[in-house]
Design an enzyme around this catalytic site. Structure first.
Site, PDB file in Angstrom:
ATOM      1  N   VAL A  67      16.965   1.427 -19.342  1.00 45.72           N
ATOM      2  CA  VAL A  67      15.832   1.234 -18.443  1.00 45.72           C
ATOM      3  C   VAL A  67      15.924  -0.132 -17.747  1.00 45.72           C
ATOM      4  O   VAL A  67      15.790  -0.230 -16.523  1.00 45.72           O
ATOM      5  CB  VAL A  67      14.501   1.385 -19.221  1.00 45.72           C
ATOM      6  CG1 VAL A  67      13.317   0.949 -18.382  1.00 45.72           C
ATOM      7  CG2 VAL A  67      14.322   2.838 -19.653  1.00 45.72           C
ATOM      8  N   LEU A 121      13.728  24.836 -18.173  1.00 43.16           N
ATOM      9  CA  LEU A 121      13.699  26.148 -18.818  1.00 43.16           C
ATOM     10  C   LEU A 121      15.133  26.616 -19.076  1.00 43.16           C
ATOM     11  O   LEU A 121      15.410  27.807 -19.053  1.00 43.16           O
ATOM     12  CB  LEU A 121      12.959  27.167 -17.932  1.00 43.16           C
ATOM     13  CG  LEU A 121      11.440  27.015 -17.844  1.00 43.16           C
ATOM     14  CD1 LEU A 121      10.835  28.103 -16.954  1.00 43.16           C
ATOM     15  CD2 LEU A 121      10.776  27.051 -19.222  1.00 43.16           C
ATOM     16  N   CYS A 176      14.891   9.944 -25.868  1.00 42.46           N
ATOM     17  CA  CYS A 176      13.465   9.973 -25.511  1.00 42.46           C
ATOM     18  C   CYS A 176      12.679  11.140 -26.105  1.00 42.46           C
ATOM     19  O   CYS A 176      11.672  10.922 -26.782  1.00 42.46           O
ATOM     20  CB  CYS A 176      13.305   9.970 -23.998  1.00 42.46           C
ATOM     21  SG  CYS A 176      13.816   8.413 -23.279  1.00 42.46           S
TER      22      CYS A 176
HETATM   23  C1  UDX Z   1      14.166  12.317 -20.532  1.00 40.77           C
HETATM   24  C2  UDX Z   1      13.132  12.534 -19.416  1.00 40.77           C
HETATM   25  O1  UDX Z   1      13.552  13.626 -18.603  1.00 40.77           O
HETATM   26  C3  UDX Z   1      12.954  11.263 -18.600  1.00 40.77           C
HETATM   27  O2  UDX Z   1      11.901  11.459 -17.650  1.00 40.77           O
HETATM   28  C4  UDX Z   1      12.581  10.108 -19.534  1.00 40.77           C
HETATM   29  O3  UDX Z   1      12.481   8.906 -18.806  1.00 40.77           O
HETATM   30  C5  UDX Z   1      13.639   9.967 -20.610  1.00 40.77           C
HETATM   31  O4  UDX Z   1      13.774  11.204 -21.325  1.00 40.77           O
HETATM   32  P1  UDX Z   1      16.823  12.221 -20.723  1.00 40.77           P
HETATM   33  O5  UDX Z   1      16.600  12.112 -22.195  1.00 40.77           O
HETATM   34  O6  UDX Z   1      17.782  11.293 -20.058  1.00 40.77           O
HETATM   35  O7  UDX Z   1      15.424  12.075 -19.929  1.00 40.77           O
HETATM   36  O8  UDX Z   1      17.373  13.700 -20.443  1.00 40.77           O
HETATM   37  P2  UDX Z   1      16.844  15.091 -19.892  1.00 40.77           P
HETATM   38  O9  UDX Z   1      17.727  15.489 -18.775  1.00 40.77           O
HETATM   39  O10 UDX Z   1      15.396  15.128 -19.655  1.00 40.77           O
HETATM   40  O11 UDX Z   1      17.206  16.049 -21.141  1.00 40.77           O
HETATM   41  C6  UDX Z   1      16.685  15.812 -22.432  1.00 40.77           C
HETATM   42  C7  UDX Z   1      17.203  16.853 -23.393  1.00 40.77           C
HETATM   43  O12 UDX Z   1      16.698  18.140 -23.079  1.00 40.77           O
HETATM   44  C8  UDX Z   1      18.728  17.021 -23.387  1.00 40.77           C
HETATM   45  O13 UDX Z   1      19.175  17.242 -24.703  1.00 40.77           O
HETATM   46  C9  UDX Z   1      18.964  18.251 -22.535  1.00 40.77           C
HETATM   47  O14 UDX Z   1      20.171  18.908 -22.813  1.00 40.77           O
HETATM   48  C10 UDX Z   1      17.760  19.085 -22.928  1.00 40.77           C
HETATM   49  N1  UDX Z   1      17.360  20.064 -21.909  1.00 40.77           N
HETATM   50  C11 UDX Z   1      16.886  19.657 -20.709  1.00 40.77           C
HETATM   51  C12 UDX Z   1      17.436  21.429 -22.215  1.00 40.77           C
HETATM   52  O15 UDX Z   1      17.879  21.823 -23.306  1.00 40.77           O
HETATM   53  N2  UDX Z   1      17.002  22.329 -21.290  1.00 40.77           N
HETATM   54  C13 UDX Z   1      16.513  21.951 -20.082  1.00 40.77           C
HETATM   55  O16 UDX Z   1      16.135  22.845 -19.288  1.00 40.77           O
HETATM   56  C14 UDX Z   1      16.448  20.575 -19.781  1.00 40.77           C
END
Ligand code: UDX
Length: 432
Positions: free
Chosen positions: A11, A251, A261
């Site tokens: 960040v 989804l 996060c």
């Molecule tokens: C997240 C939030 O999106 C962001 O707004 C916040 O500031 C930090 O946390 P990040 O952890 O970088 O961001 O990744 P993100 O792309 O949101 O994915 C998080 C997790 O969810 C990953 O493990 C990803 O593989 C999973 N995911 C995401 C799914 O399994 N399915 C989806 O449709 C979207």
């Protein structure tokens, strides 16, 4: 305006480089001298597309500097707190880095400052910071902005420069004015800025992450149902996502969410909600659903394997376009396979040296997809890297005796795999 960003993690570094890109004068402060030396040479310590170029551009423009020198806490008018708030054993956010930053500010600041909190923090932290500074530096005035960051690893620069919205919590009119000035380059482009109370801003961050995590847990449970009734999760997600009230984002069914996060912030919101006597059953269910999912994901491989077999794990990071392994679904999958006597050959476009928790005599790292596939009895895709999406599935036919593929990210088309004669297991879709 001069700004010092405290903490050069994801960040802090992205915020520092992007605010310098806005034309502001930025110092990024960190206690890690090695990291600061690297950053001053124009290199970055994380994998984040576009960030190194942005750092180099703003370093040479003279708007961005990196330092370990605490006097920069007085050099600036605005101090952005972007230190980590890791998870404590009880699920709450550990505020020791934030408290350390506040003590440093009280020690070094000689004039009034505006403090902008970007770290994800528990409800009421802005007030706690304000109260603490009143005690530690009673002669000075501190205005407090709560400005949660919504950037995603892998698209952090774009998320910062072109966000859906900016959330500003403030406790004084000066705090609001300072925040409005910092974000003028975004508000002038029509990007909405939500002004609110500090606590509301703090809650928006936890609620946004928990809601997104909840959607993922939900679609993953629907994927389990699909597998039992011969329905297709991709079509279900399209079918519900086309409803504008729902939308298709977040989804994508998969092996469960990970990263720095979602796991931490759902636990922190749950902790806070319980503490104030309003437990969230939905957040609790999300946490449990995701934990159980990650634990049982290895079964998709184990159901098709014999002990002593070699499994190629494609992708170790928690998602594509990052080098971050925190809470990655690959960790419980590999752990279970090792316990069952499997050998692992891992390949990840971004991980070039095995580190904890993957140090084990039965885990090796391949330098290419081909090398991993050749040595494996089964190939499992855990991360959706572009390199994997562009892969010709014939690679399995040509390099494996009995081609067997587990696809946790639904990268491949089950019908193509079936026609090629590959035994193919994916998520929420009929096996080929
Ligand atoms: C997240 C939030 O999106 C962001 O707004 C916040 O500031 C930090 O946390 P990040 O952890 O970088 O961001 O990744 P993100 O792309 O949101 O994915 C998080 C997790 O969810 C990953 O493990 C990803 O593989 C999973 N995911 C995401 C799914 O399994 N399915 C989806 O449709 C979207």
């Amino acid at each position: 305006m001069k700004i010092t960003v405290v903490g050069t993690g994801y960040v802090g570094l992205v915020a520092g480089a992007c605010l310098a890109e806005f034309g502001l004068n930025i110092c990024c402060l960190d206690k890690d001298a090695g990291k600061i030396a690297l950053l001053n040479s124009g290199k970055i310590h994380i994998h984040e597309p576009g960030l190194q170029e942005l750092v180099q551009h703003n370093l040479s423009a003279g708007r961005l500097k990196f330092s370990t020198d605490s006097s920069n806490l007085d050099w600036a008018d605005v101090l952005i707190i972007a230190v980590g708030t890791p998870q404590s054993d009880d699920g709450s956010a550990d505020l020791s880095f934030l408290n350390g930053a506040i003590s440093d500010i009280a020690t070094h600041a000689k004039t009034d400052k505006t403090i902008m909190i970007k770290s994800t923090v528990p409800l009421g932290t802005a007030k706690m910071v304000s109260d603490k500074l009143k005690l530690l530096a009673p002669m000075l005035n501190f205005d407090i902005i709560s400005n949660p960051e919504f950037l995603r690893e892998g698209s952090a620069v774009r998320d910062f420069l072109e966000p859906d919205r900016v959330v500003i919590g403030y406790n004084t009119s000066k705090a609001k004015e300072v925040a409005a000035n910092i974000y003028k380059p975004l508000s002038s482009k029509g990007i909405p800025i939500t002004y609110t109370k500090n606590t509301t801003a703090e809650l928006i961050k936890y609620a946004a992450n928990s809601y997104l995590a909840m959607r993922i847990a939900f679609i993953n449970e629907i994927a389990d149902i699909c597998e039992e009734v011969d329905a297709d999760i991709e079509e279900v997600a399209d079918g519900i996502g086309q409803d504008k009230r729902i939308g298709r984002h977040y989804l994508r069914a998969g092996p469960g969410y990970g990263g720095s996060c979602f796991p931490k912030d759902t636990l922190a919101l749950n902790y806070a909600a319980e503490k104030i006597g309003t437990p969230s059953k939905l957040v609790q269910a999300t946490i449990l659903s995701n934990e159980l999912r990650k634990e049982k994901m290895a079964d998709k491989i184990l159901n098709n394997l014999k002990s002593g077999n070699t499994v190629a794990i494609m992708g170790l990071t928690f998602k594509a376009d990052t080098d971050d392994l925190r809470d990655s679904p690959s960790i419980p999958i590999i752990k279970t396979l090792i316990e069952k006597g499997c050998k692992i050959i891992a390949y990840d476009p971004c991980i070039k040296i095995l580190c904890e928790p993957f140090i084990h005599e039965n885990i090796t790292l391949a330098t290419s997809i081909e090398e991993a596939v050749e040595k494996a009895d089964i190939v499992a895709f855990v991360t959706e890297w572009n390199e994997f999406q562009l892969l010709d599935p014939k690679i399995f036919i040509n390099n494996m005796k009995n081609p067997l593929v587990v696809d946790y990210r639904n990268i491949f088309d089950p019908f193509i795999m079936k026609n090629l004669g590959v035994k193919y297991i994916s998520v929420g879709r009929k096996n080929a």
